[in-house]
Motif scaffolding. Structure first.
Motif, PDB file in Angstrom:
ATOM      1  N   ASN A   1      -6.388  -5.102  -5.215  1.00 55.16           N
ATOM      2  CA  ASN A   1      -7.449  -4.427  -4.455  1.00 55.16           C
ATOM      3  C   ASN A   1      -7.258  -2.917  -4.382  1.00 55.16           C
ATOM      4  OD1 ASN A   1      -9.550  -4.337  -2.061  1.00 55.16           O
ATOM      5  ND2 ASN A   1      -7.673  -3.392  -1.265  1.00 55.16           N
TER       6      ASN A   1
ATOM      7  N   THR B   1     -20.016  -1.505   0.412  1.00 57.05           N
ATOM      8  CA  THR B   1     -19.540  -2.213   1.604  1.00 57.05           C
ATOM      9  C   THR B   1     -19.122  -1.235   2.692  1.00 57.05           C
ATOM     10  OG1 THR B   1     -18.699  -3.953   0.136  1.00 57.05           O
ATOM     11  CG2 THR B   1     -17.855  -3.940   2.390  1.00 57.05           C
TER      12      THR B   1
ATOM     13  N   TYR C   1     -14.797   6.144 -12.125  1.00 54.21           N
ATOM     14  CA  TYR C   1     -14.648   4.942 -11.299  1.00 54.21           C
ATOM     15  C   TYR C   1     -15.312   3.734 -11.967  1.00 54.21           C
ATOM     16  CZ  TYR C   1     -15.169   1.822  -7.283  1.00 54.21           C
ATOM     17  OH  TYR C   1     -15.132   0.731  -6.436  1.00 54.21           O
TER      18      TYR C   1
ATOM     19  N   SER D   1     -13.355   3.635   4.754  1.00 52.52           N
ATOM     20  CA  SER D   1     -13.522   4.883   4.005  1.00 52.52           C
ATOM     21  C   SER D   1     -14.999   5.189   3.739  1.00 52.52           C
ATOM     22  CB  SER D   1     -12.723   4.844   2.699  1.00 52.52           C
ATOM     23  OG  SER D   1     -13.159   3.785   1.896  1.00 52.52           O
TER      24      SER D   1
ATOM     25  N   ASP E   1       0.865  -1.185   0.000  1.00 46.56           N
ATOM     26  CA  ASP E   1       0.000   0.000   0.000  1.00 46.56           C
ATOM     27  C   ASP E   1       0.896   1.228   0.000  1.00 46.56           C
ATOM     28  OD1 ASP E   1      -2.032   2.037   0.739  1.00 46.56           O
ATOM     29  OD2 ASP E   1      -3.253   0.341   1.383  1.00 46.56           O
TER      30      ASP E   1
ATOM     31  N   SER F   1     -16.828  -0.298   4.505  1.00 48.69           N
ATOM     32  CA  SER F   1     -15.381  -0.270   4.775  1.00 48.69           C
ATOM     33  C   SER F   1     -15.087   0.999   5.578  1.00 48.69           C
ATOM     34  CB  SER F   1     -14.588  -0.264   3.465  1.00 48.69           C
ATOM     35  OG  SER F   1     -14.831   0.937   2.758  1.00 48.69           O
TER      36      SER F   1
HETATM   37  N1  LIG Z   1     -16.264  -0.173  -0.118  1.00 47.99           N
HETATM   38  C1  LIG Z   1     -17.095  -0.375  -1.148  1.00 47.99           C
HETATM   39  O1  LIG Z   1     -18.299  -0.080  -1.091  1.00 47.99           O
HETATM   40  C2  LIG Z   1     -16.589  -1.008  -2.420  1.00 47.99           C
HETATM   41  C3  LIG Z   1     -17.532  -1.506  -3.341  1.00 47.99           C
HETATM   42  C4  LIG Z   1     -17.074  -2.111  -4.518  1.00 47.99           C
HETATM   43  C5  LIG Z   1     -15.715  -2.200  -4.754  1.00 47.99           C
HETATM   44  N2  LIG Z   1     -14.831  -1.697  -3.848  1.00 47.99           N
HETATM   45  C6  LIG Z   1     -13.406  -1.833  -4.156  1.00 47.99           C
HETATM   46  O2  LIG Z   1     -12.792  -2.570  -3.108  1.00 47.99           O
HETATM   47  C7  LIG Z   1     -11.444  -2.098  -2.922  1.00 47.99           C
HETATM   48  C8  LIG Z   1     -11.238  -1.674  -1.486  1.00 47.99           C
HETATM   49  O3  LIG Z   1     -12.281  -0.809  -1.072  1.00 47.99           O
HETATM   50  P1  LIG Z   1     -12.130   0.111   0.239  1.00 47.99           P
HETATM   51  O4  LIG Z   1     -13.494   0.566   0.585  1.00 47.99           O
HETATM   52  O5  LIG Z   1     -11.280  -0.570   1.251  1.00 47.99           O
HETATM   53  O6  LIG Z   1     -11.316   1.331  -0.452  1.00 47.99           O
HETATM   54  P2  LIG Z   1     -10.274   2.409   0.146  1.00 47.99           P
HETATM   55  O7  LIG Z   1     -10.313   3.594  -0.741  1.00 47.99           O
HETATM   56  O8  LIG Z   1     -10.569   2.599   1.608  1.00 47.99           O
HETATM   57  O9  LIG Z   1      -8.883   1.653   0.047  1.00 47.99           O
HETATM   58  C9  LIG Z   1      -8.083   1.656  -1.096  1.00 47.99           C
HETATM   59  C10 LIG Z   1      -6.654   1.390  -0.684  1.00 47.99           C
HETATM   60  O10 LIG Z   1      -5.834   1.475  -1.853  1.00 47.99           O
HETATM   61  C11 LIG Z   1      -4.658   2.188  -1.516  1.00 47.99           C
HETATM   62  N3  LIG Z   1      -4.085   2.832  -2.707  1.00 47.99           N
HETATM   63  C12 LIG Z   1      -4.626   3.839  -3.452  1.00 47.99           C
HETATM   64  N4  LIG Z   1      -3.790   4.196  -4.438  1.00 47.99           N
HETATM   65  C13 LIG Z   1      -2.698   3.381  -4.336  1.00 47.99           C
HETATM   66  C14 LIG Z   1      -1.487   3.267  -5.068  1.00 47.99           C
HETATM   67  N5  LIG Z   1      -1.203   4.060  -6.119  1.00 47.99           N
HETATM   68  N6  LIG Z   1      -0.597   2.318  -4.690  1.00 47.99           N
HETATM   69  C15 LIG Z   1      -0.853   1.511  -3.627  1.00 47.99           C
HETATM   70  N7  LIG Z   1      -1.976   1.577  -2.892  1.00 47.99           N
HETATM   71  C16 LIG Z   1      -2.889   2.514  -3.246  1.00 47.99           C
HETATM   72  C17 LIG Z   1      -5.106   3.222  -0.488  1.00 47.99           C
HETATM   73  O11 LIG Z   1      -4.013   3.723   0.264  1.00 47.99           O
HETATM   74  C18 LIG Z   1      -6.103   2.414   0.329  1.00 47.99           C
HETATM   75  O12 LIG Z   1      -5.502   1.760   1.431  1.00 47.99           O
HETATM   76  C19 LIG Z   1     -11.249  -0.984  -3.957  1.00 47.99           C
HETATM   77  O13 LIG Z   1     -10.716  -1.548  -5.135  1.00 47.99           O
HETATM   78  C20 LIG Z   1     -12.668  -0.513  -4.212  1.00 47.99           C
HETATM   79  O14 LIG Z   1     -12.794   0.106  -5.469  1.00 47.99           O
HETATM   80  C21 LIG Z   1     -15.231  -1.108  -2.695  1.00 47.99           C
END
Ligand SMILES: NC(=O)c1ccc[n+]([C@@H]2O[C@H](COP(=O)([O-])OP(=O)(O)OC[C@H]3O[C@@H](n4cnc5c(N)ncnc54)[C@H](O)[C@@H]3O)[C@@H](O)[C@H]2O)c1
Length: 253
Positions: A89, A190, A157, A194, A38, A192
């Protein structure tokens, strides 16, 4: 602790917090050694996994930087000797705000594409040669249920996560002969870290999301771990180029 992933090593990108951290803990609980890759410091998650008897390291990584991605794979090999599983992810997600498509800033569009699409591509490109050598690999790309619903106001997105799904299909065909599977998980909205941090949006859409589901309740990060462990394991050896929508039955045709 299970043993379905004993002697396997997984790289989970974007796992310093959020759903990625939950994937990392779940894979470790099945015996996999974990690299938490990360931009943020993943030391606390790695420490917690080690405290629980697992194996984990945190490697600060920017998935859009080729040197950083090479170092992510290199340090995983150095620490654990293998790379069997890649969970793509990391993404630009949590900081995005709903924006009508005509108002999306071009720099933000490019950033979302660079991280979400090119980043996943770069991680796969770096991991596949190592997987090829051992004749075993599991690539799990994280898309989103939004691509099947056409959720408005996040066109960059949505487009990036649609590309992830298309990439899964094409890559699966290119590496199938090497013992590598490539699949996608498409999570629904979800709770999460954020998502919960943006209290206004959460309060606004939570009930609507829940009532859109066959299983009408909040989706938790833990709802996703069964699928990620399955796709990382031997149990899914003949499944590739597929997408598992994990959203409580919201995006049903
Ligand atoms: N939470 C939801 O509702 C949801 C729904 C569908 C899909 N998703 C997908 O699930 C995944 C995780 O979701 P989340 O809610 O934990 O998201 P989040 O935004 O909280 O976490 C994303 C993570 O990616 C890291 N990141 C961003 N850019 C980066 C880079 N250039 N290099 C390395 N790391 C990097 C961030 O530091 C962060 O820890 C994501 O791919 C998101 O698109 C989330």
């Amino acid at each position: 602790m299970g043993s379905r992933l004993e002697n396997r090593t997984a790289i989970v990108t974007g796992a310093a917090q959020g759903i990625g951290a939950v994937y990392a803990r779940a894979l470790a609980a099945e015996g996999a050694s974990i690299t938490i890759a990360d931009r943020l410091d993943g030391a606390a998650v790695a420490h917690e996994i080690r405290e629980g008897g697992g194996r984990a390291q945190a490697v600060e990584t920017d998935i859009t930087d080729p040197h950083s991605v090479e170092a992510m794979v290199g340090s995983t090999l150095e620490a654990f000797g293998r790379v069997d599983i890649l969970v793509n992810n990391a993404a630009i997600f949590g900081n995005l705000r709903a924006t009508p498509f005509e108002q999306i800033d071009l720099d933000e569009w490019d950033l979302v594409m660079r991280v979400n699409v090119r980043g996943a591509f770069q991680c796969a490109t770096a991991a596949v040669p190592v997987m090829r050598e051992s004749g075993y690999g599991r690539i799990i790309n994280i898309s989103s249920g939004t691509i099947f619903k056409g959720t408005p106001f996040f066109l960059h997105y949505l487009s990036s996560k649609g590309a992830i799904w298309a990439m899964t299909r094409g890559l699966a065909r290119e590496v199938g002969g090497d013992g590598i599977t490539v699949n996608t998980i498409a999570p629904g909205y979800t709770a999460s870290e954020s998502v919960l941090n943006d209290e206004t949006t959460w309060n606004l859409v939570r009930e609507r999301m829940n009532s859109s589901r066959a299983i009408a309740r909040d989706q938790l990060p833990e709802d996703l771990t069964g699928s990620v462990v399955f796709l990382a394991s031997d149990d899914s050896a003949f499944i590739t180029g597929q997408c598992i929508v994990v959203d409580g039955g919201s995006a049903v045709n």
